[in-house]
Scaffold this motif. Structure first.
Motif, PDB file in Angstrom:
ATOM      1  N   CYS A  45      -1.370 -32.426  65.197  1.00 24.92           N
ATOM      2  CA  CYS A  45      -1.720 -33.723  64.643  1.00 24.92           C
ATOM      3  C   CYS A  45      -0.563 -34.699  64.887  1.00 24.92           C
ATOM      4  O   CYS A  45       0.604 -34.349  64.713  1.00 24.92           O
ATOM      5  N   ARG A  67       5.955 -36.952  59.919  1.00 26.68           N
ATOM      6  CA  ARG A  67       7.079 -37.024  58.968  1.00 26.68           C
ATOM      7  C   ARG A  67       7.359 -35.683  58.327  1.00 26.68           C
ATOM      8  O   ARG A  67       8.486 -35.404  57.944  1.00 26.68           O
ATOM      9  N   THR A  68       6.335 -34.828  58.140  1.00 30.72           N
ATOM     10  CA  THR A  68       6.526 -33.578  57.412  1.00 30.72           C
ATOM     11  C   THR A  68       7.041 -32.454  58.296  1.00 30.72           C
ATOM     12  O   THR A  68       7.343 -31.379  57.790  1.00 30.72           O
ATOM     13  N   CYS A 120      -0.576 -37.911  63.477  1.00 32.02           N
ATOM     14  CA  CYS A 120      -0.614 -39.000  62.504  1.00 32.02           C
ATOM     15  C   CYS A 120       0.757 -39.148  61.842  1.00 32.02           C
ATOM     16  O   CYS A 120       1.544 -38.193  61.784  1.00 32.02           O
ATOM     17  N   PRO A 121       1.081 -40.338  61.353  1.00 30.37           N
ATOM     18  CA  PRO A 121       2.401 -40.572  60.747  1.00 30.37           C
ATOM     19  C   PRO A 121       2.724 -39.614  59.595  1.00 30.37           C
ATOM     20  O   PRO A 121       3.856 -39.178  59.436  1.00 30.37           O
ATOM     21  N   ARG A 122       1.719 -39.249  58.812  1.00 32.45           N
ATOM     22  CA  ARG A 122       1.957 -38.354  57.678  1.00 32.45           C
ATOM     23  C   ARG A 122       2.407 -36.975  58.160  1.00 32.45           C
ATOM     24  O   ARG A 122       3.374 -36.421  57.652  1.00 32.45           O
ATOM     25  N   CYS A 123       1.714 -36.417  59.155  1.00 32.93           N
ATOM     26  CA  CYS A 123       2.076 -35.087  59.648  1.00 32.93           C
ATOM     27  C   CYS A 123       3.373 -35.104  60.437  1.00 32.93           C
ATOM     28  O   CYS A 123       4.159 -34.169  60.351  1.00 32.93           O
TER      29      CYS A 123
END
Length: 52
Positions: free
Chosen positions: A40, A47-48, A42-45
């Motif tokens: 993935c 960053r993690t 996406c910005p959320r994934c």
């Protein structure tokens, strides 16, 4: 054999906005076979993901 594709959005009121005009595309003769999904992006994934 070619196909056509047109990309559009529909808002909650039913209004339509064309994102990409109709264009011809050539389908793949044989898709790549894989059971692995891509990572993935996406910005959320992103960053993690732990940094090395």
């Amino acid at each position: 054999m070619t196909m056509t594709i047109k990309v559009y959005e529909v808002n909650r009121d039913g209004g339509i906005r064309v994102v990409r005009e109709e264009t011809e595309v050539v389908p793949l003769t044989w898709p790549a076979i894989s059971s692995v999904l891509p990572d993935c992006a996406c910005p959320r994934c992103v960053r993690t993901v732990p940094e090395e």
